[in-house]
Scaffold this active site. Structure first.
Site, PDB file in Angstrom:
ATOM      1  N   GLY A  13     -36.021  86.350  -3.584  1.00 18.69           N
ATOM      2  CA  GLY A  13     -34.560  86.212  -3.541  1.00 18.69           C
ATOM      3  C   GLY A  13     -34.011  85.625  -2.253  1.00 18.69           C
ATOM      4  O   GLY A  13     -32.841  85.804  -1.948  1.00 18.69           O
ATOM      5  N   LEU A  93     -40.237  79.415 -18.286  1.00 27.30           N
ATOM      6  CA  LEU A  93     -39.667  78.255 -18.979  1.00 27.30           C
ATOM      7  C   LEU A  93     -38.544  78.740 -19.898  1.00 27.30           C
ATOM      8  O   LEU A  93     -38.739  79.658 -20.699  1.00 27.30           O
ATOM      9  CB  LEU A  93     -40.746  77.555 -19.811  1.00 27.30           C
ATOM     10  CG  LEU A  93     -40.286  76.302 -20.568  1.00 27.30           C
ATOM     11  CD1 LEU A  93     -39.967  75.170 -19.594  1.00 27.30           C
ATOM     12  CD2 LEU A  93     -41.338  75.842 -21.564  1.00 27.30           C
ATOM     13  N   ASN A 106     -32.618  73.656 -10.942  1.00 25.90           N
ATOM     14  CA  ASN A 106     -33.845  74.319 -10.482  1.00 25.90           C
ATOM     15  C   ASN A 106     -34.273  73.738  -9.140  1.00 25.90           C
ATOM     16  O   ASN A 106     -34.069  72.555  -8.882  1.00 25.90           O
ATOM     17  CB  ASN A 106     -34.980  74.083 -11.496  1.00 25.90           C
ATOM     18  CG  ASN A 106     -36.293  74.712 -11.067  1.00 25.90           C
ATOM     19  OD1 ASN A 106     -36.355  75.884 -10.703  1.00 25.90           O
ATOM     20  ND2 ASN A 106     -37.364  73.933 -11.086  1.00 25.90           N
ATOM     21  N   HIS A 108     -37.651  73.112  -6.725  1.00 23.23           N
ATOM     22  CA  HIS A 108     -39.110  73.077  -6.808  1.00 23.23           C
ATOM     23  C   HIS A 108     -39.655  72.648  -5.439  1.00 23.23           C
ATOM     24  O   HIS A 108     -39.121  71.716  -4.831  1.00 23.23           O
ATOM     25  CB  HIS A 108     -39.545  72.095  -7.896  1.00 23.23           C
ATOM     26  CG  HIS A 108     -41.016  72.087  -8.092  1.00 23.23           C
ATOM     27  ND1 HIS A 108     -41.686  73.102  -8.768  1.00 23.23           N
ATOM     28  CD2 HIS A 108     -41.966  71.224  -7.668  1.00 23.23           C
ATOM     29  CE1 HIS A 108     -42.978  72.845  -8.753  1.00 23.23           C
ATOM     30  NE2 HIS A 108     -43.176  71.713  -8.095  1.00 23.23           N
ATOM     31  N   ASP A 149     -39.981  71.316 -14.711  1.00 20.23           N
ATOM     32  CA  ASP A 149     -39.809  70.426 -13.552  1.00 20.23           C
ATOM     33  C   ASP A 149     -39.558  68.972 -13.944  1.00 20.23           C
ATOM     34  O   ASP A 149     -40.122  68.055 -13.341  1.00 20.23           O
ATOM     35  CB  ASP A 149     -41.063  70.499 -12.648  1.00 20.23           C
ATOM     36  CG  ASP A 149     -41.347  71.914 -12.189  1.00 20.23           C
ATOM     37  OD1 ASP A 149     -40.389  72.670 -11.968  1.00 20.23           O
ATOM     38  OD2 ASP A 149     -42.538  72.265 -12.061  1.00 20.23           O
ATOM     39  N   GLU A 178     -35.564  73.516   1.755  1.00 19.52           N
ATOM     40  CA  GLU A 178     -35.018  74.033   0.488  1.00 19.52           C
ATOM     41  C   GLU A 178     -33.663  74.698   0.711  1.00 19.52           C
ATOM     42  O   GLU A 178     -32.756  74.586  -0.114  1.00 19.52           O
ATOM     43  CB  GLU A 178     -35.962  75.064  -0.125  1.00 19.52           C
ATOM     44  CG  GLU A 178     -37.272  74.512  -0.630  1.00 19.52           C
ATOM     45  CD  GLU A 178     -38.066  75.576  -1.384  1.00 19.52           C
ATOM     46  OE1 GLU A 178     -37.477  76.406  -2.091  1.00 19.52           O
ATOM     47  OE2 GLU A 178     -39.308  75.584  -1.250  1.00 19.52           O
TER      48      GLU A 178
HETATM   49  C1  GAR Z   1     -39.096  78.764  -3.515  1.00 17.04           C
HETATM   50  O1  GAR Z   1     -39.964  78.203  -2.564  1.00 17.04           O
HETATM   51  C2  GAR Z   1     -38.962  77.846  -4.712  1.00 17.04           C
HETATM   52  O2  GAR Z   1     -39.005  76.499  -4.372  1.00 17.04           O
HETATM   53  C3  GAR Z   1     -40.162  78.233  -5.528  1.00 17.04           C
HETATM   54  O3  GAR Z   1     -40.221  79.630  -5.418  1.00 17.04           O
HETATM   55  C4  GAR Z   1     -39.709  80.015  -4.143  1.00 17.04           C
HETATM   56  C5  GAR Z   1     -38.695  81.109  -4.371  1.00 17.04           C
HETATM   57  O4  GAR Z   1     -38.356  81.752  -3.218  1.00 17.04           O
HETATM   58  N1  GAR Z   1     -40.000  77.814  -6.889  1.00 17.04           N
HETATM   59  C6  GAR Z   1     -40.990  77.333  -7.642  1.00 17.04           C
HETATM   60  O5  GAR Z   1     -42.125  77.260  -7.245  1.00 17.04           O
HETATM   61  C7  GAR Z   1     -40.553  76.899  -9.040  1.00 17.04           C
HETATM   62  N2  GAR Z   1     -41.580  76.111  -9.661  1.00 17.04           N
HETATM   63  P1  GAR Z   1     -37.398  83.018  -3.225  1.00 17.04           P
HETATM   64  O6  GAR Z   1     -37.785  83.884  -4.407  1.00 17.04           O
HETATM   65  O7  GAR Z   1     -37.660  83.718  -1.933  1.00 17.04           O
HETATM   66  O8  GAR Z   1     -35.982  82.525  -3.302  1.00 17.04           O
END
Ligand code: GAR
Length: 204
Positions: A13, A93, A106, A108, A149, A178
């Site tokens: 989160g 998904l 989303n 990625h 994606d 990000e």
């Molecule tokens: C982030 O790095 C996001 O880019 C990745 O999960 C992490 C979530 O971080 N998402 C993916 O890999 C989607 N394919 P968080 O839960 O700490 O916000």
């Protein structure tokens, strides 16, 4: 009037917290109207509660199939009055219903279309990038369609990949970008509403 957003999470989160903080600081014209989580033990739940948000937890095992899970998730977003859904580390998904086309974003942790699709999430992405010998990586925020994606790209940010990098080093460097890319993409999306909705309907 701030834009109501739903944030879907499976992990820790950190993105959710970033959105909440930016909104509270007046740097983002949005408010979190729903946090939806698909894992009972996700760290995001506690993080949301810190800000007075009570996540709705939907466990896939409680649903007959992924279509039924998706229907419940989008129903929750409608009920919360959300205008846009952000998949912020949400790893499932979703089947996007017609009325949500062009309204689900989303993030990625790679430069799509490289290192995307089923199985590419979190550290798996960074390990693959290093193994391939890439010299740049980054992150992508895109509209979500019916494939992992895949939808039209809104924002990408790049980082160098260093020879000495571990997957954790690279993940940290990408994640810093990000945190800039996702709010930037949301701002672009909100500015373009409802044009973004129409634009997405014509994309792959
Ligand atoms: C982030 O790095 C996001 O880019 C990745 O999960 C992490 C979530 O971080 N998402 C993916 O890999 C989607 N394919 P968080 O839960 O700490 O916000």
């Amino acid at each position: 009037m701030s834009h109501p957003i739903a944030v879907f999470v499976s992990g820790t989160g950190r993105h959710l917290e970033n959105f909440v903080r930016l909104a509270l600081a007046g740097e983002l014209d949005a408010r979190v109207s729903l946090v939806l989580c698909d894992r009972a033990e996700a760290g995001a739940i506690e993080r949301a509660q810190k800000y007075g948000l009570q996540p709705v937890t939907l466990l896939p095992a409680d649903f007959e199939n992924s279509e039924a899970f998706s229907r419940a998730a989008f129903d929750a977003a409608r009920e919360a009055g959300a205008e846009t859904i952000l998949l912020a580390g949400f790893l499932r998904l979703l089947h996007i219903p017609a009325d949500w086309t062009g309204r689900v974003l989303n993030i990625h942790p790679s430069l799509l279309p490289a290192f995307g699709g089923k199985g590419y999430y979190g550290h798996h992405v960074h390990e693959a990038v290093l193994q391939r010998g890439c010299t740049i990586s980054g992150c992508t925020v895109h509209y979500v369609d019916q494939e992992y994606d895949h939808g039209r790209i809104l924002v990408q940010r790049t980082v160098p990949v260093l020879q000495v990098d571990t997957p954790e080093d690279l993940a940290t460097r990408v994640f810093d970008e990000e945190l800039i890319a996702f709010p930037e993409a949301l701002r672009l999306h909100m500015q373009a509403l409802p044009a973004a909705h129409g634009a997405e309907k014509t994309s792959g």
